[in-house]
Design a protein around this motif. Structure first.
Motif, PDB file in Angstrom:
ATOM      1  N   LEU A  28      43.488  49.900  43.973  1.00 24.42           N
ATOM      2  CA  LEU A  28      42.420  50.363  43.095  1.00 24.42           C
ATOM      3  C   LEU A  28      41.649  51.474  43.786  1.00 24.42           C
ATOM      4  CD1 LEU A  28      39.410  49.196  44.132  1.00 24.42           C
ATOM      5  CD2 LEU A  28      40.364  47.057  43.299  1.00 24.42           C
ATOM      6  N   VAL A  29      41.029  52.322  43.001  1.00 22.32           N
ATOM      7  CA  VAL A  29      40.193  53.408  43.508  1.00 22.32           C
ATOM      8  C   VAL A  29      38.768  53.133  43.106  1.00 22.32           C
ATOM      9  CG1 VAL A  29      39.697  55.875  43.379  1.00 22.32           C
ATOM     10  CG2 VAL A  29      42.073  55.080  43.384  1.00 22.32           C
ATOM     11  N   TRP A  30      37.865  53.222  44.084  1.00 23.02           N
ATOM     12  CA  TRP A  30      36.433  53.034  43.826  1.00 23.02           C
ATOM     13  C   TRP A  30      35.673  54.124  44.558  1.00 23.02           C
ATOM     14  CZ3 TRP A  30      32.541  51.452  47.443  1.00 23.02           C
ATOM     15  CH2 TRP A  30      31.281  51.243  46.857  1.00 23.02           C
ATOM     16  N   GLU A  31      35.044  55.031  43.791  1.00 27.85           N
ATOM     17  CA  GLU A  31      34.356  56.192  44.354  1.00 27.85           C
ATOM     18  C   GLU A  31      35.316  56.930  45.294  1.00 27.85           C
ATOM     19  OE1 GLU A  31      30.500  55.115  45.862  1.00 27.85           O
ATOM     20  OE2 GLU A  31      29.756  54.605  43.859  1.00 27.85           O
ATOM     21  N   ASP A  32      34.995  57.041  46.580  1.00 27.62           N
ATOM     22  CA  ASP A  32      35.872  57.764  47.506  1.00 27.62           C
ATOM     23  C   ASP A  32      36.843  56.853  48.243  1.00 27.62           C
ATOM     24  OD1 ASP A  32      34.694  60.211  46.904  1.00 27.62           O
ATOM     25  OD2 ASP A  32      33.120  59.951  48.399  1.00 27.62           O
ATOM     26  N   TRP A  33      36.931  55.601  47.810  1.00 31.03           N
ATOM     27  CA  TRP A  33      37.764  54.631  48.527  1.00 31.03           C
ATOM     28  C   TRP A  33      39.043  54.348  47.754  1.00 31.03           C
ATOM     29  CZ3 TRP A  33      36.466  52.301  53.192  1.00 31.03           C
ATOM     30  CH2 TRP A  33      35.153  52.563  53.654  1.00 31.03           C
ATOM     31  N   LEU A  34      40.134  54.218  48.493  1.00 31.73           N
ATOM     32  CA  LEU A  34      41.386  53.703  47.947  1.00 31.73           C
ATOM     33  C   LEU A  34      41.679  52.386  48.650  1.00 31.73           C
ATOM     34  CD1 LEU A  34      44.121  53.747  46.457  1.00 31.73           C
ATOM     35  CD2 LEU A  34      45.025  55.071  48.404  1.00 31.73           C
ATOM     36  N   ALA A  35      41.716  51.308  47.906  1.00 29.15           N
ATOM     37  CA  ALA A  35      42.090  49.993  48.447  1.00 29.15           C
ATOM     38  C   ALA A  35      43.530  49.727  48.027  1.00 29.15           C
ATOM     39  CB  ALA A  35      41.165  48.914  47.912  1.00 29.15           C
ATOM     40  N   ASP A  36      44.400  49.598  49.018  1.00 29.98           N
ATOM     41  CA  ASP A  36      45.833  49.438  48.747  1.00 29.98           C
ATOM     42  C   ASP A  36      46.346  48.226  49.510  1.00 29.98           C
ATOM     43  OD1 ASP A  36      48.547  49.619  48.357  1.00 29.98           O
ATOM     44  OD2 ASP A  36      48.801  51.359  49.687  1.00 29.98           O
ATOM     45  N   TRP A  37      46.670  47.170  48.797  1.00 31.26           N
ATOM     46  CA  TRP A  37      47.246  46.001  49.451  1.00 31.26           C
ATOM     47  C   TRP A  37      48.709  45.799  49.031  1.00 31.26           C
ATOM     48  CZ3 TRP A  37      42.832  46.057  46.497  1.00 31.26           C
ATOM     49  CH2 TRP A  37      42.902  45.540  45.203  1.00 31.26           C
ATOM     50  N   SER A  38      49.306  46.853  48.448  1.00 31.35           N
ATOM     51  CA  SER A  38      50.713  46.751  48.050  1.00 31.35           C
ATOM     52  C   SER A  38      51.642  46.709  49.261  1.00 31.35           C
ATOM     53  CB  SER A  38      51.091  47.939  47.161  1.00 31.35           C
ATOM     54  OG  SER A  38      51.053  49.155  47.880  1.00 31.35           O
ATOM     55  N   LYS A  39      51.142  47.159  50.417  1.00 32.91           N
ATOM     56  CA  LYS A  39      51.976  47.183  51.627  1.00 32.91           C
ATOM     57  C   LYS A  39      51.864  45.885  52.421  1.00 32.91           C
ATOM     58  CE  LYS A  39      52.563  51.566  50.579  1.00 32.91           C
ATOM     59  NZ  LYS A  39      51.468  51.798  49.623  1.00 32.91           N
ATOM     60  N   GLN A  40      51.257  44.883  51.821  1.00 30.29           N
ATOM     61  CA  GLN A  40      51.187  43.561  52.436  1.00 30.29           C
ATOM     62  C   GLN A  40      52.157  42.624  51.710  1.00 30.29           C
ATOM     63  OE1 GLN A  40      49.287  43.100  55.177  1.00 30.29           O
ATOM     64  NE2 GLN A  40      48.746  45.265  54.983  1.00 30.29           N
ATOM     65  N   ARG A  41      52.553  41.557  52.384  1.00 30.53           N
ATOM     66  CA  ARG A  41      53.512  40.632  51.781  1.00 30.53           C
ATOM     67  C   ARG A  41      52.771  39.689  50.847  1.00 30.53           C
ATOM     68  NH1 ARG A  41      57.745  37.957  55.678  1.00 30.53           N
ATOM     69  NH2 ARG A  41      55.906  36.842  56.404  1.00 30.53           N
ATOM     70  N   LEU A  42      52.446  40.208  49.685  1.00 24.17           N
ATOM     71  CA  LEU A  42      51.783  39.428  48.647  1.00 24.17           C
ATOM     72  C   LEU A  42      52.166  39.990  47.284  1.00 24.17           C
ATOM     73  CD1 LEU A  42      49.371  41.542  47.786  1.00 24.17           C
ATOM     74  CD2 LEU A  42      48.169  40.500  49.702  1.00 24.17           C
ATOM     75  N   THR A  43      51.756  39.281  46.249  1.00 21.90           N
ATOM     76  CA  THR A  43      52.080  39.653  44.874  1.00 21.90           C
ATOM     77  C   THR A  43      50.815  39.538  44.032  1.00 21.90           C
ATOM     78  OG1 THR A  43      52.596  37.393  44.180  1.00 21.90           O
ATOM     79  CG2 THR A  43      54.391  38.686  45.195  1.00 21.90           C
ATOM     80  N   PRO A  44      50.838  39.995  42.782  1.00 14.48           N
ATOM     81  CA  PRO A  44      49.682  39.772  41.914  1.00 14.48           C
ATOM     82  C   PRO A  44      49.309  38.295  41.812  1.00 14.48           C
ATOM     83  CG  PRO A  44      51.121  41.417  40.935  1.00 14.48           C
ATOM     84  CD  PRO A  44      51.840  40.890  42.143  1.00 14.48           C
ATOM     85  N   GLU A  45      50.309  37.420  41.868  1.00 14.72           N
ATOM     86  CA  GLU A  45      50.006  35.983  41.848  1.00 14.72           C
ATOM     87  C   GLU A  45      49.190  35.587  43.076  1.00 14.72           C
ATOM     88  OE1 GLU A  45      52.221  31.594  41.782  1.00 14.72           O
ATOM     89  OE2 GLU A  45      53.412  33.434  41.943  1.00 14.72           O
ATOM     90  N   THR A  46      49.523  36.187  44.233  1.00 17.29           N
ATOM     91  CA  THR A  46      48.762  35.911  45.451  1.00 17.29           C
ATOM     92  C   THR A  46      47.296  36.233  45.233  1.00 17.29           C
ATOM     93  OG1 THR A  46      50.703  36.666  46.698  1.00 17.29           O
ATOM     94  CG2 THR A  46      48.662  36.301  47.934  1.00 17.29           C
ATOM     95  N   MET A  47      47.022  37.401  44.658  1.00 16.50           N
ATOM     96  CA  MET A  47      45.638  37.815  44.447  1.00 16.50           C
ATOM     97  C   MET A  47      44.919  36.860  43.498  1.00 16.50           C
ATOM     98  SD  MET A  47      45.651  40.281  46.502  1.00 16.50           S
ATOM     99  CE  MET A  47      43.952  40.785  46.227  1.00 16.50           C
ATOM    100  N   SER A  48      45.610  36.404  42.470  1.00 15.99           N
ATOM    101  CA  SER A  48      44.997  35.453  41.539  1.00 15.99           C
ATOM    102  C   SER A  48      44.665  34.136  42.235  1.00 15.99           C
ATOM    103  CB  SER A  48      45.936  35.198  40.361  1.00 15.99           C
ATOM    104  OG  SER A  48      46.157  36.381  39.616  1.00 15.99           O
ATOM    105  N   LEU A  49      45.579  33.687  43.105  1.00 17.26           N
ATOM    106  CA  LEU A  49      45.335  32.445  43.839  1.00 17.26           C
ATOM    107  C   LEU A  49      44.184  32.598  44.829  1.00 17.26           C
ATOM    108  CD1 LEU A  49      49.027  31.361  44.500  1.00 17.26           C
ATOM    109  CD2 LEU A  49      47.385  30.223  42.991  1.00 17.26           C
ATOM    110  N   LEU A  50      44.097  33.769  45.477  1.00 18.58           N
ATOM    111  CA  LEU A  50      42.996  34.015  46.415  1.00 18.58           C
ATOM    112  C   LEU A  50      41.647  34.049  45.699  1.00 18.58           C
ATOM    113  CD1 LEU A  50      44.652  36.731  48.688  1.00 18.58           C
ATOM    114  CD2 LEU A  50      43.904  34.451  49.414  1.00 18.58           C
ATOM    115  N   VAL A  51      41.610  34.695  44.539  1.00 19.50           N
ATOM    116  CA  VAL A  51      40.365  34.739  43.771  1.00 19.50           C
ATOM    117  C   VAL A  51      39.969  33.342  43.325  1.00 19.50           C
ATOM    118  CG1 VAL A  51      39.314  35.553  41.632  1.00 19.50           C
ATOM    119  CG2 VAL A  51      40.651  37.129  43.037  1.00 19.50           C
TER     120      VAL A  51
END
Length: 270
Positions: free
Chosen positions: A41-64
């Protein structure tokens, strides 16, 4: 806060981790060509990129889900309300105040003034020579944060900016201080004594050794005050050591060591 182990959201994460075990990033990208778009995701001048980690969208849902289960929003609110969330010390963690308080702005203005003097060769030592060397005397949170940033941003000329050398001394072993001072000219050296209490044994031992070093080469007395800056919550002790009033920068009791580089402890970074 109770332990996460045993909660249903934690167990779901453990099971998910087992399912992902052994899957490579190459395989994850092959399985999802839109992986970067889905996991960044992009927020103002920041790019947050976790696609290069061993996780999936399901991982993010479980973490949240786990964060919600552990009441993360409530803890965030408690942090900003100044509640005692530092459970080991029984006090608030108010480092967020370093971003906005008027007193912080005043301290930052004094840091900028000192930094401008150094870069402009206007800060003079006892003999009238410009300060060209800065030695930070601290330990723990008064050393590690600024040292990390300086190392990370040093480039090809480590710890040197606009002709100003910066060194860090934290070890009570006198050899570290001796090695740091060997290439420096006493007439052009400034010491930053960073100690919240101004009683930290390692830091004060090095501060006294530094004062003795200066005395051997340029004499003692009040003239040495031009060679010292203190970052402390104990201004009285700093004055007793010989640091002039305008050279004492504040650090507040509620600034934890792990966040202190955002306070005047970050002066070596400047």
């Amino acid at each position: 806060m109770s332990s996460s182990i045993g909660s249903s959201t934690w167990q779901a994460l453990i099971e998910h981790q087992r399912a992902l075990r052994g899957r490579t990033l190459t395989a994850l990208f092959d399985a999802s060509p839109q992986r970067f778009e889905r996991l960044s995701l992009v927020w103002e001048d920041w790019l947050a990129d976790w696609s290069k980690q061993r996780l999936t969208p399901e991982t993010m849902s479980l973490l949240v889900a786990h964060a919600q289960d552990r009441n993360l929003p409530g803890w965030i609110e408690a942090l900003f309300n100044g509640e005692k969330i530092n459970l080991s010390e029984g006090r608030p963690a108010l480092h967020t105040a370093l971003r906005q308080q008027t007193a912080i702005r005043a301290a930052q203005a004094r840091m900028r003034s000192l930094e401008a003097q150094l870069r402009g060769r206007l800060r003079l030592g006892a003999t009238g020579r410009p300060i060209r060397h800065v030695v930070n005397l601290g330990v723990g949170g008064s050393d590690l944060g600024p040292r990390l940033v300086c190392e990370a941003l040093a480039g090809p000329r480590a710890f040197r900016s606009d002709g100003i050398d910066v060194a860090f001394v934290s070890n009570i072993d006198p050899e570290q201080l001796t090695r740091a001072l060997t290439p420096f000219d006493p007439e052009s050296t400034l010491f930053i004594v960073a100690s919240k209490t101004f009683t930290t044994s390692e830091t004060m031992a090095n501060a006294h050794a530094a004062r003795d070093w200066l005395t051997r080469f340029i004499g003692g007395g009040g003239a040495l005050s031009s060679h010292f800056v203190a970052v402390t919550a104990n201004a009285e002790a700093a004055h007793a050591f010989g640091v002039a009033g305008q050279n004492v920068l504040p650090v507040w009791d509620w600034v934890g060591g792990r966040y202190s580089l955002w306070s005047a402890v970050g002066l070596p970074i400047a």
